[in-house]
Design an enzyme around this catalytic site. Structure first.
Site: not given
Ligand code: MG
Length: 453
Positions: A100, A241, A245
């Site tokens: 992430s 990011d 998401d």
């Molecule tokens: Mg993320």
């Protein structure tokens, strides 16, 4: 409904994360694949972000899944929400190799259930136990799984979002997209183009060394995006990011849009069209509650973490409640008509729709939101539990919420003190009606905390 957090050993708030070659090895990822494939049989989709360690780790998870008899479809490099969307419609589960927003030396695994949501706490504990006990057994040659390579499936995700906006709201709107060299290089520009936008990109070539900026879309890393928004006369800039998401925004003047304001703006737009429940963690600004009330909507709170928001949305809908929207004050927004996970590409598309319907500049729309003063602070967590206990007893006479840490209400302001899910820290958030009250509340809290430390 998942209203309390359960402490896990390997998995954090959003999957397993670690520094590659140190805490996160191919051996660990192989065992995650074997354990997950033993729990959820059938067809499993896998994907990854653009990190340099992605190839070795995706091969490890595939190897584990295949060895215990699952059929694997490798969807290649794609955003986490794209894999979640594909799993929801076509697969029995999924595994996403991503860290992430973490720096390039990190990587991790997010486990996805057949409905496209991230695996919940109870099932994750079972998965962890299997990994620790090595409770899985490789199949013999005739029962080993088969692999399919399907990078073209990403197109389903792009089309699904574009189809939600058939009126082409982007006509006449210029947007600058900063996918941060991540997997959204292959999705967000395409989605916005289908909406009719003129799209410019920066950091638009996939690169796991992240040469332009770090995967966390912080205001400091987005200066070039902001400059390009201003010089190109774009309506806004959007940045993701590392697994897309989340989406954050830059207004037409090059100003970073604070993520609670972003959430509030989308809440306001949705509440004008539908009535129902908005789901968000206890850490989100009071702006959401004020906007919901004004529009005859309500807010349901969860512990911090998108997984709690998504699962609460699902269970409220299952029990007959009209849930219209959910998300966090960090750019992670969940649109239940689309899917039950945070989706950066969908958020970017929604911003285009908002500007098209309101016919005002982004900065003007933001100026019309309720005014709140948010302050964030963090301290070492060495005496975390003692600090929380001291606060609970000091404020036991007033209204508190103990869903995650302790949230203390004082008039129209509140303070949240909680242990971080990813770092050894205690985080303090103040959300106040005015700056003065925010300062008084923080000073008062720090006094109680200092007595403990
Ligand atoms: Mg993320």
């Amino acid at each position: 409904m998942e209203t309390k957090k359960i402490q896990k050993r390997l998995f954090g708030t959003n999957g397993v994360r670690g520094i590659v070659g140190k805490d996160l090895t191919p051996e660990l990822v192989l065992s995650i694949g074997e354990a997950f494939g033993t729990m959820r049989k059938g067809r499993i989709a896998v994907g990854r972000d653009t990190r340099t360690s992605g190839e070795t780790l995706i091969n490890a998870v595939k190897s584990g899944l295949l060895a215990v008899g699952c059929d694997v479809t490798d969807c290649g490099i794609l955003p986490t929400p794209a894999l979640q969307y594909l799993v929801k419609d076509h697969f029995d589960g999924g595994a996403m190799i991503t860290a992430s927003h973490n720096p390039p030396e990190y990587n991790g695994v997010k486990i996805i259930e057949s409905d496209g949501t991230e695996m919940g706490d109870e099932e994750t504990l079972k998965l962890e136990q299997r990994i620790f006990d090595q409770s899985y057994s490789p199949k013999s040659w005739e029962h080993i799984g088969k692999e399919t390579i399907a990078p073209y499936l990403i197109e389903h995700y792009i089309t699904a979002i574009a189809n939600l906006f058939p009126d082409k709201p982007g006509m006449g709107i210029t947007v600058v997209v900063d996918p941060g060299s991540g997997p959204a290089c292959a999705t967000t520009p395409q989605i916005l183009t289908r909406l009719g936008c003129r799209v410019l990109t920066i950091n638009g070539v996939m690169d796991g060394t992240f040469p332009g900026r770090l995967p966390e879309p912080s205001p400091d890393g987005l200066k070039e995006l902001a400059d390009l928004v201003v010089s190109s006369g774009a309506e806004f800039g959007v940045a993701h990011d590392g697994d897309a998401d989340r989406a954050v925004f830059i207004d037409e003047n090059g100003q970073f849009v604070e993520e609670n304001q972003e959430f509030a703006l989308v809440t306001d737009h949705i509440c004008r069209q539908k009535k129902g429940v908005i789901v968000t963690p206890v850490s989100t600004s009071q702006m959401i509650e004020i906007i919901a009330k004004k529009n005859d909507c309500t807010v349901t709170y969860t512990p911090v973490g998108s997984i709690y928001v998504a699962r609460t949305m699902r269970s409220l809908i299952d029990s007959g409640h009209p849930v219209i929207f959910g998300g966090e004050g960090n750019g992670g927004l969940i649109f239940p008509d689309h899917q039950f996970c945070r989706d950066g590409g969908m958020t970017a598309a929604m911003m285009v729709a908002i500007l098209a319907s309101r016919r005002q500049k982004l900065s003007r729309l933001l100026a019309q939101l309720p005014k709140r003063h948010m302050k964030k602070n963090k301290i070492s967590a060495a005496r975390g539990p003692a600090i929380l206990d001291a606060l609970k007893s000091a404020y036991s006479h007033g209204i508190t919420d103990e869903r995650d840490g302790v949230k203390i209400f004082q008039g129209n302001s509140w303070a949240l003190v909680r242990a971080s899910g990813t770092e050894p820290l205690i985080r303090i958030i103040i959300d106040a009606e005015d700056e003065e009250h925010g300062r008084t509340l923080l000073d008062e809290l720090m006094e109680t905390i200092q007595k403990v430390t």
